[in-house]
Design a protein around this motif. Structure first.
Motif, PDB file in Angstrom:
ATOM      1  N   GLU A 187       0.821  -1.215   0.000  1.00  7.48           N
ATOM      2  CA  GLU A 187       0.000   0.000   0.000  1.00  7.48           C
ATOM      3  C   GLU A 187       0.853   1.263   0.000  1.00  7.48           C
ATOM      4  OE1 GLU A 187      -2.734  -0.172   3.242  1.00  7.48           O
ATOM      5  OE2 GLU A 187      -3.808  -1.907   2.441  1.00  7.48           O
ATOM      6  N   GLU A 188       1.977   1.204   0.714  1.00  6.44           N
ATOM      7  CA  GLU A 188       2.889   2.344   0.782  1.00  6.44           C
ATOM      8  C   GLU A 188       4.320   1.880   0.519  1.00  6.44           C
ATOM      9  OE1 GLU A 188       1.052   5.533   3.898  1.00  6.44           O
ATOM     10  OE2 GLU A 188       1.969   3.747   4.792  1.00  6.44           O
ATOM     11  N   VAL A 189       5.165   2.834   0.144  1.00  3.81           N
ATOM     12  CA  VAL A 189       6.580   2.569  -0.083  1.00  3.81           C
ATOM     13  C   VAL A 189       7.391   3.457   0.853  1.00  3.81           C
ATOM     14  CG1 VAL A 189       8.480   2.589  -1.735  1.00  3.81           C
ATOM     15  CG2 VAL A 189       6.172   2.062  -2.507  1.00  3.81           C
ATOM     16  N   MET A 190       8.415   2.878   1.503  1.00  3.44           N
ATOM     17  CA  MET A 190       9.288   3.642   2.382  1.00  3.44           C
ATOM     18  C   MET A 190      10.719   3.575   1.878  1.00  3.44           C
ATOM     19  SD  MET A 190      10.291   3.202   6.440  1.00  3.44           S
ATOM     20  CE  MET A 190      11.317   1.754   6.137  1.00  3.44           C
ATOM     21  N   LEU A 191      11.350   4.743   1.757  1.00  4.98           N
ATOM     22  CA  LEU A 191      12.776   4.832   1.501  1.00  4.98           C
ATOM     23  C   LEU A 191      13.445   5.235   2.806  1.00  4.98           C
ATOM     24  CD1 LEU A 191      15.410   5.139  -0.119  1.00  4.98           C
ATOM     25  CD2 LEU A 191      14.662   7.446  -0.734  1.00  4.98           C
ATOM     26  N   HIS A 192      14.310   4.375   3.318  1.00  4.22           N
ATOM     27  CA  HIS A 192      14.983   4.624   4.599  1.00  4.22           C
ATOM     28  C   HIS A 192      16.472   4.801   4.367  1.00  4.22           C
ATOM     29  CE1 HIS A 192      16.568   3.014   8.657  1.00  4.22           C
ATOM     30  NE2 HIS A 192      16.338   4.315   8.760  1.00  4.22           N
ATOM     31  N   ASP A 193      16.979   5.930   4.810  1.00  4.52           N
ATOM     32  CA  ASP A 193      18.401   6.240   4.701  1.00  4.52           C
ATOM     33  C   ASP A 193      18.975   6.381   6.113  1.00  4.52           C
ATOM     34  OD1 ASP A 193      20.923   7.458   4.350  1.00  4.52           O
ATOM     35  OD2 ASP A 193      20.272   8.301   2.431  1.00  4.52           O
ATOM     36  N   PRO A 194      19.607   5.327   6.640  1.00  2.43           N
ATOM     37  CA  PRO A 194      20.138   5.381   8.009  1.00  2.43           C
ATOM     38  C   PRO A 194      21.174   6.474   8.221  1.00  2.43           C
ATOM     39  CG  PRO A 194      20.059   3.111   7.212  1.00  2.43           C
ATOM     40  CD  PRO A 194      19.808   3.996   6.036  1.00  2.43           C
ATOM     41  N   GLN A 205       5.542   7.106   0.931  1.00  3.46           N
ATOM     42  CA  GLN A 205       4.556   7.584  -0.026  1.00  3.46           C
ATOM     43  C   GLN A 205       3.638   6.452  -0.446  1.00  3.46           C
ATOM     44  OE1 GLN A 205       7.960   8.088  -3.241  1.00  3.46           O
ATOM     45  NE2 GLN A 205       5.977   8.380  -4.208  1.00  3.46           N
ATOM     46  N   VAL A 206       2.483   6.818  -0.967  1.00  6.19           N
ATOM     47  CA  VAL A 206       1.500   5.830  -1.414  1.00  6.19           C
ATOM     48  C   VAL A 206       2.041   5.089  -2.623  1.00  6.19           C
ATOM     49  CG1 VAL A 206      -0.829   5.520  -2.350  1.00  6.19           C
ATOM     50  CG2 VAL A 206      -0.429   7.156  -0.501  1.00  6.19           C
ATOM     51  N   LEU A 207       1.777   3.790  -2.682  1.00  4.77           N
ATOM     52  CA  LEU A 207       2.181   2.970  -3.827  1.00  4.77           C
ATOM     53  C   LEU A 207       1.185   3.215  -4.958  1.00  4.77           C
ATOM     54  CD1 LEU A 207       4.111   0.748  -4.883  1.00  4.77           C
ATOM     55  CD2 LEU A 207       2.462  -0.926  -4.057  1.00  4.77           C
ATOM     56  N   ASP A 208       1.456   4.231  -5.781  1.00  2.00           N
ATOM     57  CA  ASP A 208       0.541   4.571  -6.867  1.00  2.00           C
ATOM     58  C   ASP A 208       1.157   4.188  -8.209  1.00  2.00           C
ATOM     59  OD1 ASP A 208       2.445   6.482  -7.368  1.00  2.00           O
ATOM     60  OD2 ASP A 208       1.224   8.170  -6.690  1.00  2.00           O
ATOM     61  N   GLN A 209       0.478   4.568  -9.301  1.00  2.00           N
ATOM     62  CA  GLN A 209       0.909   4.153 -10.626  1.00  2.00           C
ATOM     63  C   GLN A 209       2.303   4.676 -10.964  1.00  2.00           C
ATOM     64  OE1 GLN A 209      -0.694   1.976 -12.472  1.00  2.00           O
ATOM     65  NE2 GLN A 209       0.878   2.023 -14.056  1.00  2.00           N
ATOM     66  N   ARG A 210       2.583   5.901 -10.576  1.00  2.00           N
ATOM     67  CA  ARG A 210       3.899   6.458 -10.908  1.00  2.00           C
ATOM     68  C   ARG A 210       5.003   5.709 -10.168  1.00  2.00           C
ATOM     69  NH1 ARG A 210       7.363   9.706 -12.906  1.00  2.00           N
ATOM     70  NH2 ARG A 210       8.903  10.805 -11.675  1.00  2.00           N
TER      71      ARG A 210
END
Length: 213
Positions: A91-98, A106-111
């Protein structure tokens, strides 16, 4: 775009005796790619990644591991030269930079699914509907060239190579001519993957940014 940011963007992203002309196989490319991807439910592999500029000079190397569970679940971990992870729970995507102690969700959308890594976790038919697909084969290796129908993507060309039915290589070229090549190894397909792989675990003290666009 910095090398580190380009690595993040990428994440947010199977026998003929001789090579056959690409044009001769263009008509069956999408159908064949569908047949290879549709049975894929889970995929786990180590990866080695290189980013090259338009002249072929190497800008960066990275290595790590990825897990995929369709539909929509994905985890991409860069282990070196620095730590970074991209996780989708469907449903969502997370970018984690330690290093920056920062996580962007952000929402997992078409883009988002148009990015090379994440598009593999979606529907095979959606993939072939969104890209013009052609196919070339040499021995046990089948290479599919995907050209996006929508110009609003992060790359201009994507090549996917399967060896004996397993995805082994991704190659991407963006509008500047910069190329990214990802080699997969120690591949496991359609085996059980713990659901905890796709759960966001945000360390205490991390700055969380929610992107609503």
């Amino acid at each position: 775009m910095t090398v580190k940011k380009s690595l993040a963007a990428i994440a947010l992203l199977v026998v003929a005796p001789i090579a056959m002309p690409l044009a001769a196989l263009a008509s069956d490319g999408a159908e064949r790619l569908n047949r290879l991807l549709e049975p894929l439910q889970t995929y786990e592999a180590r990866f080695d990644q290189q980013i090259l500029d338009a002249s072929g000079e190497r800008l960066q190397e990275a290595r790590g591991q990825m897990w995929l569970s369709r539909p929509g679940k994905f985890r991409w971990e860069v282990e070196a030269p620095y730590l970074q992870e991209v996780i989708s729970d469907g449903e969502e995507v997370m970018l984690h930079d330690p290093d920056l102690e920062q996580a962007t969700i952000q929402v997992l959308d078409q883009r988002v699914t148009h990015t090379p890594a994440l598009l593999l976790s979606g529907s095979a038919s959606d993939l072939t509907d969104s890209y013009e697909v052609s196919r070339q084969q040499q021995g046990s290796a089948e290479t599919f060239t995907l050209l996006p129908r929508d110009p609003d993507t992060l790359f201009e060309e994507l090549k996917m190579t399967f060896r004996s039915g397993a995805l082994s290589t991704l190659q991407m070229t963006d509008s500047t001519g910069q190329r990214t090549a990802i080699e997969f190894r120690d591949v496991q397909m359609n085996h059980a993957i713990d659901e905890s792989r796709f759960v966001f675990e945000i360390p205490e003290g991390t700055d969380v940014i929610r992107d609503t666009h």
